[in-house]
Design an enzyme around this catalytic site. Sequence first.
Site, PDB file in Angstrom:
ATOM      1  N   ARG A  73       0.848  -1.216   0.000  1.00 29.03           N
ATOM      2  CA  ARG A  73       0.000   0.000   0.000  1.00 29.03           C
ATOM      3  C   ARG A  73       0.872   1.251   0.000  1.00 29.03           C
ATOM      4  O   ARG A  73       1.508   1.593   1.003  1.00 29.03           O
ATOM      5  CB  ARG A  73      -0.915   0.028   1.225  1.00 29.03           C
ATOM      6  CG  ARG A  73      -1.731   1.296   1.347  1.00 29.03           C
ATOM      7  CD  ARG A  73      -2.775   1.456   0.285  1.00 29.03           C
ATOM      8  NE  ARG A  73      -3.829   0.440   0.415  1.00 29.03           N
ATOM      9  CZ  ARG A  73      -4.811   0.301  -0.465  1.00 29.03           C
ATOM     10  NH1 ARG A  73      -4.832   1.045  -1.543  1.00 29.03           N
ATOM     11  NH2 ARG A  73      -5.744  -0.620  -0.310  1.00 29.03           N
ATOM     12  N   ARG A  95       0.912  -6.361  -9.802  1.00 31.98           N
ATOM     13  CA  ARG A  95       1.381  -5.805  -8.519  1.00 31.98           C
ATOM     14  C   ARG A  95       1.470  -6.865  -7.421  1.00 31.98           C
ATOM     15  O   ARG A  95       2.021  -6.612  -6.356  1.00 31.98           O
ATOM     16  CB  ARG A  95       0.485  -4.654  -8.075  1.00 31.98           C
ATOM     17  CG  ARG A  95      -0.966  -5.072  -7.790  1.00 31.98           C
ATOM     18  CD  ARG A  95      -1.784  -3.907  -7.271  1.00 31.98           C
ATOM     19  NE  ARG A  95      -3.158  -4.315  -6.969  1.00 31.98           N
ATOM     20  CZ  ARG A  95      -4.026  -3.556  -6.312  1.00 31.98           C
ATOM     21  NH1 ARG A  95      -3.673  -2.347  -5.882  1.00 31.98           N
ATOM     22  NH2 ARG A  95      -5.258  -3.984  -6.061  1.00 31.98           N
ATOM     23  N   HIS A 166       0.263   3.510 -10.466  1.00 30.69           N
ATOM     24  CA  HIS A 166      -0.720   4.005  -9.475  1.00 30.69           C
ATOM     25  C   HIS A 166       0.037   4.757  -8.372  1.00 30.69           C
ATOM     26  O   HIS A 166       0.040   4.339  -7.203  1.00 30.69           O
ATOM     27  CB  HIS A 166      -1.456   2.792  -8.899  1.00 30.69           C
ATOM     28  CG  HIS A 166      -2.681   3.090  -8.102  1.00 30.69           C
ATOM     29  ND1 HIS A 166      -2.672   3.821  -6.936  1.00 30.69           N
ATOM     30  CD2 HIS A 166      -3.980   2.732  -8.303  1.00 30.69           C
ATOM     31  CE1 HIS A 166      -3.895   3.897  -6.460  1.00 30.69           C
ATOM     32  NE2 HIS A 166      -4.706   3.264  -7.254  1.00 30.69           N
ATOM     33  N   ASP A 211     -12.076  10.722  -6.983  1.00 34.32           N
ATOM     34  CA  ASP A 211     -11.661   9.518  -7.717  1.00 34.32           C
ATOM     35  C   ASP A 211     -12.082   9.715  -9.180  1.00 34.32           C
ATOM     36  O   ASP A 211     -13.180   9.355  -9.581  1.00 34.32           O
ATOM     37  CB  ASP A 211     -12.337   8.285  -7.125  1.00 34.32           C
ATOM     38  CG  ASP A 211     -11.694   6.996  -7.617  1.00 34.32           C
ATOM     39  OD1 ASP A 211     -11.947   5.935  -7.007  1.00 34.32           O
ATOM     40  OD2 ASP A 211     -10.946   7.059  -8.621  1.00 34.32           O
ATOM     41  N   GLU A 269      -2.107   9.216 -11.087  1.00 35.75           N
ATOM     42  CA  GLU A 269      -1.745   7.963 -11.743  1.00 35.75           C
ATOM     43  C   GLU A 269      -1.765   8.150 -13.261  1.00 35.75           C
ATOM     44  O   GLU A 269      -2.709   8.751 -13.788  1.00 35.75           O
ATOM     45  CB  GLU A 269      -2.735   6.875 -11.328  1.00 35.75           C
ATOM     46  CG  GLU A 269      -2.930   6.785  -9.808  1.00 35.75           C
ATOM     47  CD  GLU A 269      -4.252   6.156  -9.407  1.00 35.75           C
ATOM     48  OE1 GLU A 269      -4.762   5.289 -10.160  1.00 35.75           O
ATOM     49  OE2 GLU A 269      -4.784   6.535  -8.344  1.00 35.75           O
TER      50      GLU A 269
HETATM   51  O1  TA6 Z   1      -6.932   4.586  -8.549  1.00 33.23           O
HETATM   52  C1  TA6 Z   1      -8.037   4.841  -7.754  1.00 33.23           C
HETATM   53  C2  TA6 Z   1      -8.633   3.530  -7.282  1.00 33.23           C
HETATM   54  O2  TA6 Z   1      -9.214   2.823  -8.342  1.00 33.23           O
HETATM   55  C3  TA6 Z   1      -9.623   3.868  -6.174  1.00 33.23           C
HETATM   56  O3  TA6 Z   1     -10.941   3.606  -6.577  1.00 33.23           O
HETATM   57  C4  TA6 Z   1      -9.179   2.996  -5.000  1.00 33.23           C
HETATM   58  O4  TA6 Z   1      -9.857   1.789  -4.966  1.00 33.23           O
HETATM   59  C5  TA6 Z   1      -7.689   2.843  -5.296  1.00 33.23           C
HETATM   60  O5  TA6 Z   1      -7.620   2.669  -6.702  1.00 33.23           O
HETATM   61  C6  TA6 Z   1      -6.978   1.779  -4.509  1.00 33.23           C
HETATM   62  O6  TA6 Z   1      -7.317   0.497  -4.971  1.00 33.23           O
HETATM   63  P1  TA6 Z   1      -6.690  -0.768  -4.178  1.00 33.23           P
HETATM   64  O7  TA6 Z   1      -7.187  -1.978  -4.907  1.00 33.23           O
HETATM   65  O8  TA6 Z   1      -5.189  -0.620  -4.254  1.00 33.23           O
HETATM   66  O9  TA6 Z   1      -7.176  -0.631  -2.765  1.00 33.23           O
END
Ligand code: TA6
Length: 296
Positions: A73, A95, A166, A211, A269
């Site tokens: 994370r 990932r 991301h 978002d 991103e």
């Molecule tokens: O990039 C934004 C997103 O799609 C959000 O909706 C949020 O879910 C984030 O990615 C994180 O996703 P994850 O699967 O890493 O918790």
Amino acid sequence: MADKLDSIHNIDKSIYLAEGNARMPKIVMAHCSGSSAEMYLHGAHITSWKDSSGVEKLFMSNLSDFNPSCAIRGGIPIIFPQFGDGALPKHGFARNMDWELIKTSLNDDGVLTAIMQLVCSDETLRIWNHSFAIKFVVTLNKDSLALKLIIKNTGSLFFQCQTAFHTYFSIKDICSISAAGLQGSRYIDTLRNMAELTDEDSAIKFTEETDRIYLSTPDELHILDGDKVITNIRKRSMPDVVVWNPWIDKSIRLKDFGDNEYKQMVCVETGCIKSQVQLLSNEIWEGETILSSKVM
Ligand code: TA6
């Protein structure tokens, strides 16, 4: 494993393998200017990028898991072959997989490069029945970190995929942060029933969960703290940009993310999300994002 790889790719004190959290192997890149980067073999996941003044530019959650079954994370997760929810696991599988370090280099100007690779396997083919090979080229310079993805269709059939960096940027206070460069761009608001809108603002500010998937965007963006550019983002062949901050309620729902950590991060991103990568057999796509802590 780290010892074996170390002997092949170690460049004395500049690029070497070390034991990271939970004894997971990571690559350390140390530039002569004082800048540095760290990347886990798990997910080819960059978890740290410091500029030459030693400022950490990436956010890492204090609650991030470090285990083979889930994504780290924070830092720079590589999204492939799917962005978001869909037929595959959310944000795809790249990932969550161990990548292979295949090359390291230090050039005469002191620029460091590490190349990681992920090739399709029985495991990936069970999830996504297409043959591929991805190279991830990371180049560290005094005040920039260049990220390049090279995706090859190694199968006999056409495929299309989504891919993105991301990236979680470290900031002092989300309330003084803005993202500039997207004025006039169309975006999909994932929090407003995927409505497609046009951003009329000169910069995106954050006062609630945000978002948005921006489409066909300019290739230069800035993150500002107040009126000061803190990070410059340049990109090539990555037309779409996601801007995300979970704000309060979503932060509480994320188990590997602190309830108040939304104040210290913003995701900007870069990738191919609506404009998917489309490859015939043996075709190659290449996309790049260059992060710099000084306006180029
Ligand atoms: O990039 C934004 C997103 O799609 C959000 O909706 C949020 O879910 C984030 O990615 C994180 O996703 P994850 O699967 O890493 O918790």
